[in-house]
Design an enzyme around this catalytic site. Structure first.
Site, mmCIF file in Angstrom:
data_model
loop_
_atom_site.group_PDB
_atom_site.id
_atom_site.type_symbol
_atom_site.label_atom_id
_atom_site.label_comp_id
_atom_site.label_asym_id
_atom_site.label_seq_id
_atom_site.Cartn_x
_atom_site.Cartn_y
_atom_site.Cartn_z
ATOM 1 N N GLY A 11 0.851 -1.277 0.033
ATOM 2 C CA GLY A 11 -0.107 -0.055 -0.060
ATOM 3 C C GLY A 11 1.028 1.161 0.142
ATOM 4 O O GLY A 11 2.030 1.173 -0.345
ATOM 5 N N CYS A 128 2.777 7.838 13.206
ATOM 6 C CA CYS A 128 3.197 8.766 12.624
ATOM 7 C C CYS A 128 3.105 9.951 13.581
ATOM 8 O O CYS A 128 4.110 10.826 13.796
ATOM 9 C CB CYS A 128 2.473 9.225 11.210
ATOM 10 S SG CYS A 128 0.491 9.430 11.474
ATOM 11 N N SER A 159 -4.522 11.266 2.983
ATOM 12 C CA SER A 159 -3.350 10.454 3.340
ATOM 13 C C SER A 159 -3.642 9.232 4.116
ATOM 14 O O SER A 159 -2.485 8.501 4.556
ATOM 15 C CB SER A 159 -2.058 11.541 3.725
ATOM 16 O OG SER A 159 -2.314 11.754 5.090
ATOM 17 N N ALA A 160 -4.663 9.270 4.764
ATOM 18 C CA ALA A 160 -5.147 7.993 5.780
ATOM 19 C C ALA A 160 -5.666 6.863 4.867
ATOM 20 O O ALA A 160 -6.967 6.928 4.490
ATOM 21 C CB ALA A 160 -5.725 8.592 6.750
ATOM 22 N N GLY A 163 -5.378 1.090 6.052
ATOM 23 C CA GLY A 163 -4.699 0.547 7.294
ATOM 24 C C GLY A 163 -4.687 1.598 8.432
ATOM 25 O O GLY A 163 -4.844 1.236 9.651
ATOM 26 N N ARG A 165 -6.916 3.905 8.947
ATOM 27 C CA ARG A 165 -8.533 3.976 9.446
ATOM 28 C C ARG A 165 -8.661 2.877 10.015
ATOM 29 O O ARG A 165 -9.445 2.929 11.357
ATOM 30 C CB ARG A 165 -9.321 4.208 8.248
ATOM 31 C CG ARG A 165 -9.189 5.640 7.474
ATOM 32 C CD ARG A 165 -9.963 5.711 6.248
ATOM 33 N NE ARG A 165 -9.566 6.900 5.399
ATOM 34 C CZ ARG A 165 -10.036 8.022 5.699
ATOM 35 N NH1 ARG A 165 -11.043 8.217 6.614
ATOM 36 N NH2 ARG A 165 -9.598 9.126 4.820
ATOM 37 N N ASN A 167 -6.958 1.325 12.272
ATOM 38 C CA ASN A 167 -6.096 1.219 13.381
ATOM 39 C C ASN A 167 -6.044 2.568 14.176
ATOM 40 O O ASN A 167 -5.220 3.014 15.151
ATOM 41 C CB ASN A 167 -4.506 0.884 12.961
ATOM 42 C CG ASN A 167 -4.362 -0.450 12.703
ATOM 43 O OD1 ASN A 167 -4.212 -1.237 13.396
ATOM 44 N ND2 ASN A 167 -4.481 -0.630 11.359
ATOM 45 N N ASN A 288 2.682 12.671 7.069
ATOM 46 C CA ASN A 288 2.611 11.598 8.152
ATOM 47 C C ASN A 288 3.145 10.298 7.764
ATOM 48 O O ASN A 288 3.530 9.369 8.521
ATOM 49 C CB ASN A 288 1.091 11.225 8.467
ATOM 50 C CG ASN A 288 0.235 11.149 7.221
ATOM 51 O OD1 ASN A 288 0.359 12.035 6.260
ATOM 52 N ND2 ASN A 288 -0.466 9.986 7.383
#
Length: 312
Positions: A11, A128, A159-160, A163, A165, A167, A288
């Site tokens: 990813g 991050c 940028s989120a 994975g 989201r 966690n 991040n």
């Protein structure tokens, strides 16, 4: 000879990390890119770069030619996936660098405690937000005790990825714990904000620390310590910088923040940061991701250098 590494997770984070290894590292060699989606952009890019790939996950990695020569494995998947991967790989003697919030091994912030854990088998790169803010908490703690520290990490929603989201809870728990265990605060709290603004904004972080520092000379020491730490982090994350001057202001006796700690405090230290990404794979607003992959790269290079020193 370069140290061979593999990246699990094709990813955003894994792909950016692969490109950093290929472009920036003089001591590491990409030996495998591992995913579970044969159509992922990360695997496609790896093939174009001539990096061996598998879409069969960890089992595919173990079955690859040359697996025995791989010494370091980055895991850029999810906290749950890392638990399973670490268990499966335990028998093979590989060094694992975990970019998820699983926190199975010691937590590492390169500017703070890299040398303490360079020989560990499985290190965790926290989050991050942790990579951006814990160095600042540690810098303040080098001058005065920190009864309470709170960090707020704001990242662009774009940028989120899935994975990140999935966690969010692990992010806050792992970061809060690391503020205490690595940063040196007696009590820590972490908040993450996914900012939906368009155009996307770069990563911004706020560190608030409550301290007992009644004299101006101590305030100057705190500012100087924070500025030195920012310089150390920016050596491996060029886009890491102070947004404005470090603020040290009195805390009124009747202010509610006194309820956050049983230790008497006199001042609040406020530090405002921003992290601009290097745009190796993703846009510059994804600082991040950049700070995570940059920190992991620094850790892997230190591990490789230490192993070579031992072998010689």
């Amino acid at each position: 000879m370069k140290t061979k590494v593999a990246v699990i997770g094709s990813g955003n984070i894994g792909t950016d990390l692969m490109i950093k290894v290929l472009r920036l590292s003089e001591t590491l060699e990409m030996a495998a890119m591992v995913g579970i989606d044969p159509e992922s952009d990360g695997l496609a890019r790896a093939l174009r770069f001539g990096v061996p790939v598998t879409a069969e996950g960890v089992e595919g990695l173990i079955a690859m030619d040359g697996f025995d020569e791989i010494e370091i494995i980055f895991d850029a998947t999810s906290a749950k996936a890392h638990v399973a991967s670490a268990a499966r790989l335990a028998a093979y003697g590989k060094k694992l660098i975990d970019l998820t919030p699983a926190a199975l091994g010691p937590m590492v912030i390169p500017a703070v405690n890299l040398r303490d854990h360079v020989d560990a088998d499985n290190v965790n790169m926290v989050t991050c937000g942790g990579q951006a803010t814990i160095p600042i908490v540690a810098a303040i703690a080098q001058v005065v005790p920190v009864p309470y520290a709170e960090i707020v990490a704001s990242i662009a929603s774009r940028s989120a990825g899935p994975g990140t989201r999935a966690n969010i809870d692990e992010f806050t728990e792992t970061t809060s714990h690391a503020i205490e265990a690595v940063g040196g605060a007696e009590r820590g709290k972490a908040v993450i904000i996914l900012n939906p603004a368009e155009p996307p904004l770069i990563m911004r972080d706020t560190v608030l620390a409550l301290v007992n520092a009644p004299d101006e000379a101590t305030h100057d020491e705190i500012r100087a310590s924070v500025e030195r730490m920012v310089g150390q982090v920016s050596e491996y994350v060029p886009g890491y910088r102070l947004k404005q001057q470090v603020q040290v202001v009195p805390v009124p006796a009747d202010q509610p923040v006194h309820t956050l700690t049983d230790t008497p405090v006199t001042h609040q230290v406020s530090v405002f940061l921003e992290v601009e990404g290097a745009a190796h794979y993703l846009p510059a607003y994804a600082g991040n991701l950049d700070i995570m992959t940059s920190a992991a790269l620094r850790m892997a290079e230190a591990m490789a250098a230490t192993k070579k020193q031992v072998s010689t």
